[in-house]
Scaffold this motif. Structure first.
Motif, PDB file in Angstrom:
ATOM      1  N   LEU A   1       0.832  -1.207   0.000  1.00 45.90           N
ATOM      2  CA  LEU A   1       0.000   0.000   0.000  1.00 45.90           C
ATOM      3  C   LEU A   1       0.867   1.257   0.000  1.00 45.90           C
ATOM      4  N   ALA A   2       1.943   1.251   0.774  1.00 44.53           N
ATOM      5  CA  ALA A   2       2.844   2.400   0.808  1.00 44.53           C
ATOM      6  C   ALA A   2       3.490   2.619  -0.559  1.00 44.53           C
ATOM      7  N   SER A   3       3.850   1.529  -1.251  1.00 43.36           N
ATOM      8  CA  SER A   3       4.449   1.674  -2.582  1.00 43.36           C
ATOM      9  C   SER A   3       3.436   2.225  -3.580  1.00 43.36           C
ATOM     10  N   LEU A   4       2.175   1.848  -3.437  1.00 49.11           N
ATOM     11  CA  LEU A   4       1.130   2.397  -4.305  1.00 49.11           C
ATOM     12  C   LEU A   4       0.952   3.893  -4.049  1.00 49.11           C
ATOM     13  N   ALA A   5       1.128   4.306  -2.799  1.00 47.39           N
ATOM     14  CA  ALA A   5       1.011   5.728  -2.460  1.00 47.39           C
ATOM     15  C   ALA A   5       2.136   6.528  -3.121  1.00 47.39           C
ATOM     16  N   THR A   6       3.344   5.969  -3.165  1.00 47.73           N
ATOM     17  CA  THR A   6       4.450   6.695  -3.800  1.00 47.73           C
ATOM     18  C   THR A   6       4.236   6.838  -5.303  1.00 47.73           C
ATOM     19  N   LYS A   7       3.445   5.941  -5.887  1.00 44.94           N
ATOM     20  CA  LYS A   7       3.134   6.017  -7.318  1.00 44.94           C
ATOM     21  C   LYS A   7       1.909   6.886  -7.588  1.00 44.94           C
ATOM     22  N   GLY A   8       1.273   7.403  -6.524  1.00 42.41           N
ATOM     23  CA  GLY A   8       0.124   8.278  -6.681  1.00 42.41           C
ATOM     24  C   GLY A   8      -1.181   7.561  -6.966  1.00 42.41           C
ATOM     25  N   LEU A   9      -1.235   6.259  -6.714  1.00 46.47           N
ATOM     26  CA  LEU A   9      -2.447   5.488  -6.995  1.00 46.47           C
ATOM     27  C   LEU A   9      -3.391   5.407  -5.804  1.00 46.47           C
ATOM     28  N   VAL A  10      -2.860   5.635  -4.613  1.00 45.53           N
ATOM     29  CA  VAL A  10      -3.674   5.760  -3.402  1.00 45.53           C
ATOM     30  C   VAL A  10      -3.114   6.939  -2.621  1.00 45.53           C
ATOM     31  N   SER A  11      -3.968   7.569  -1.839  1.00 43.54           N
ATOM     32  CA  SER A  11      -3.497   8.645  -0.965  1.00 43.54           C
ATOM     33  C   SER A  11      -3.480   8.119   0.460  1.00 43.54           C
ATOM     34  N   LYS A  12      -2.696   8.782   1.291  1.00 44.35           N
ATOM     35  CA  LYS A  12      -2.572   8.357   2.682  1.00 44.35           C
ATOM     36  C   LYS A  12      -3.111   9.440   3.597  1.00 44.35           C
ATOM     37  N   THR A  13      -3.755   8.997   4.673  1.00 43.19           N
ATOM     38  CA  THR A  13      -4.206   9.915   5.704  1.00 43.19           C
ATOM     39  C   THR A  13      -4.151   9.177   7.027  1.00 43.19           C
ATOM     40  N   LYS A  14      -4.108   9.905   8.104  1.00 42.07           N
ATOM     41  CA  LYS A  14      -4.140   9.274   9.425  1.00 42.07           C
ATOM     42  C   LYS A  14      -5.582   9.266   9.913  1.00 42.07           C
ATOM     43  N   ALA A  15      -5.986   8.127  10.479  1.00 41.67           N
ATOM     44  CA  ALA A  15      -7.344   7.992  10.999  1.00 41.67           C
ATOM     45  C   ALA A  15      -7.311   7.078  12.214  1.00 41.67           C
ATOM     46  N   VAL A  16      -8.343   7.179  13.031  1.00 45.89           N
ATOM     47  CA  VAL A  16      -8.426   6.370  14.243  1.00 45.89           C
ATOM     48  C   VAL A  16      -9.041   5.011  13.909  1.00 45.89           C
ATOM     49  N   ARG A  17      -8.384   3.964  14.390  1.00 43.95           N
ATOM     50  CA  ARG A  17      -8.932   2.612  14.317  1.00 43.95           C
ATOM     51  C   ARG A  17      -8.728   2.020  15.699  1.00 43.95           C
ATOM     52  N   GLY A  18      -9.845   1.701  16.343  1.00 42.44           N
ATOM     53  CA  GLY A  18      -9.737   1.255  17.730  1.00 42.44           C
ATOM     54  C   GLY A  18      -9.275   2.425  18.574  1.00 42.44           C
ATOM     55  N   GLU A  19      -8.151   2.244  19.230  1.00 41.69           N
ATOM     56  CA  GLU A  19      -7.602   3.320  20.054  1.00 41.69           C
ATOM     57  C   GLU A  19      -6.305   3.869  19.480  1.00 41.69           C
ATOM     58  N   LYS A  20      -6.014   3.536  18.232  1.00 48.60           N
ATOM     59  CA  LYS A  20      -4.748   3.947  17.628  1.00 48.60           C
ATOM     60  C   LYS A  20      -4.969   4.818  16.403  1.00 48.60           C
ATOM     61  N   MET A  21      -4.008   5.688  16.151  1.00 44.39           N
ATOM     62  CA  MET A  21      -3.970   6.461  14.910  1.00 44.39           C
ATOM     63  C   MET A  21      -3.157   5.647  13.913  1.00 44.39           C
ATOM     64  N   LEU A  22      -3.787   5.255  12.818  1.00 43.22           N
ATOM     65  CA  LEU A  22      -3.129   4.438  11.809  1.00 43.22           C
ATOM     66  C   LEU A  22      -3.262   5.087  10.439  1.00 43.22           C
ATOM     67  N   THR A  23      -2.452   4.621   9.510  1.00 44.16           N
ATOM     68  CA  THR A  23      -2.523   5.129   8.146  1.00 44.16           C
ATOM     69  C   THR A  23      -3.681   4.470   7.414  1.00 44.16           C
ATOM     70  N   LYS A  24      -4.494   5.293   6.801  1.00 44.59           N
ATOM     71  CA  LYS A  24      -5.610   4.821   5.986  1.00 44.59           C
ATOM     72  C   LYS A  24      -5.290   5.165   4.539  1.00 44.59           C
ATOM     73  N   TYR A  25      -5.483   4.195   3.657  1.00 43.66           N
ATOM     74  CA  TYR A  25      -5.178   4.369   2.243  1.00 43.66           C
ATOM     75  C   TYR A  25      -6.480   4.526   1.468  1.00 43.66           C
ATOM     76  N   ILE A  26      -6.546   5.583   0.653  1.00 47.36           N
ATOM     77  CA  ILE A  26      -7.756   5.912  -0.091  1.00 47.36           C
ATOM     78  C   ILE A  26      -7.429   5.848  -1.583  1.00 47.36           C
TER      79      ILE A  26
END
Length: 77
Positions: A46-71
């Motif tokens: 997913l991170a490699s897809l983000a570097t190619k501009g095919l997904v964007s990254k944002t931080k979001a809450v999942r459970g009690e943690k802030m994690l990277t969400k790929y859109i």
């Protein structure tokens, strides 16, 4: 966007994100849809897809943690 070369793994993960998670997904969400891969492998793909501009990254809450969400980035198909 110019033609971006993707590995078979990147193509498979991108297809899952676009078809099943139009609003975005965490790596753990994608992992549930894939067999034979580890969390770290999915996250790296997913991170490699983000570097190619095919997904964007944002931080979001999942459970009690802030994690990277790929859109998925909309395509002009």
């Amino acid at each position: 966007m110019e033609n971006v070369k993707l590995t078979a793994n990147q193509e498979a993960i991108l297809k899952i994100v676009r078809e099943d998670f139009a609003e975005g997904a965490f790596a753990a969400d994608v992992l549930e849809k894939v067999e034979g891969k580890t969390f770290n492998a999915i996250n790296a793909t997913l991170a490699s897809l983000a570097t190619k501009g095919l997904v964007s990254k944002t931080k979001a809450v999942r459970g009690e943690k802030m994690l990277t969400k790929y859109i998925p980035v909309p395509t002009a198909e």
